[in-house]
Design a protein around this motif. Structure first.
Motif, short mmCIF file in Angstrom:
data_model
loop_
_atom_site.label_atom_id
_atom_site.label_comp_id
_atom_site.label_asym_id
_atom_site.label_seq_id
_atom_site.Cartn_x
_atom_site.Cartn_y
_atom_site.Cartn_z
N UNK B 16 52.20 42.58 38.04
CA UNK B 16 52.64 40.92 38.35
C UNK B 16 53.36 40.83 39.40
N UNK B 17 53.09 39.93 40.25
CA UNK B 17 53.60 39.79 41.76
C UNK B 17 54.74 38.63 41.53
N UNK B 48 48.73 39.46 37.52
CA UNK B 48 49.30 37.97 37.18
C UNK B 48 50.12 37.42 38.36
N UNK B 50 51.72 34.17 38.16
CA UNK B 50 52.22 32.88 37.91
C UNK B 50 53.64 32.74 38.17
#
Lengths: 131, 131
Positions: B16-17, B48, B50
């Motif tokens: 997840x970034x 991800x 988001x």
């Protein structure tokens, strides 16, 4: 506004904490997580802290709060990926993460959640949350 | 040093970034990911994004590089969780994420990876990576 993303994996939610937690971010994470648990009916929350070099009393309290809130909503919380140095510092500082279950990595954490779910399904089939 | 954690979920890796990618962080993510793929023999990488409000040409190139590197190591890459506004901006700026597969969320991305693995296992059972 900065937010920590919450990933849904099957019946569990996964959160990776990568940034320094300040008051507002911690509060929005608590709000987001409780909302996600009710929306997705998740049964477990995995919090990965492998990129945290320091876990102080503030972060410890946040993790404890998340665990308590999740439990009221009938979801288990497991903290995974703690660095060895963090564990040493925690003990040396006298900070015990009371009420927080830990596992070495995400896969072991998932296994722990699945087992505790099975145990709950066996002994507590009436659907009430254990407080 | 700041690093983006890489979570192992079964035979896939999940990233997840959450933070702004600068040169050094992007490079260390590429190094870490390729190392993880070889160490864990992962077959897929889920990224991800988001929590990213902006995807510029720099991040687009990094995502493209990761996808290419993974493919050489016989792992598929799927980018998930793109915000609607990001998709609009990407098209308006004329940036197309060529060679990058996308899915709406982590679960759909996992399903996509599993399907492509099945297809690969059927048509490419000799174990060679497709270039």
């Amino acid at each position: 506004m900065e937010r920590i993303p919450i990933l849904k994996m099957g019946e569990f939610l996964v959160v990776t904490i990568q940034v320094d937690m300040h008051d507002q971010l911690a509060k929005s994470l608590q709000d987001d997580l409780t909302n996600h648990i009710t929306e997705t009916q998740a049964r477990g929350v995995l919090i990965d802290i492998s990129s945290l070099d320091i876990v102080d009393s503030f972060i410890g309290r946040i993790l404890g709060n998340i665990a308590k809130m999740s439990q009221v909503l009938d979801a288990q919380t497991v903290v995974v990926g703690m660095q060895p140095a963090v564990a040493i510092t925690l003990v040396e500082l006298g900070l015990s993460l009371t009420g927080i279950r830990t596992a070495l990595n995400v896969e072991k954490g998932m296994a722990l959640l699945r087992e505790s779910l099975k145990a709950t399904a066996g002994g507590n089939a009436d659907g009430y949350a254990r407080m």
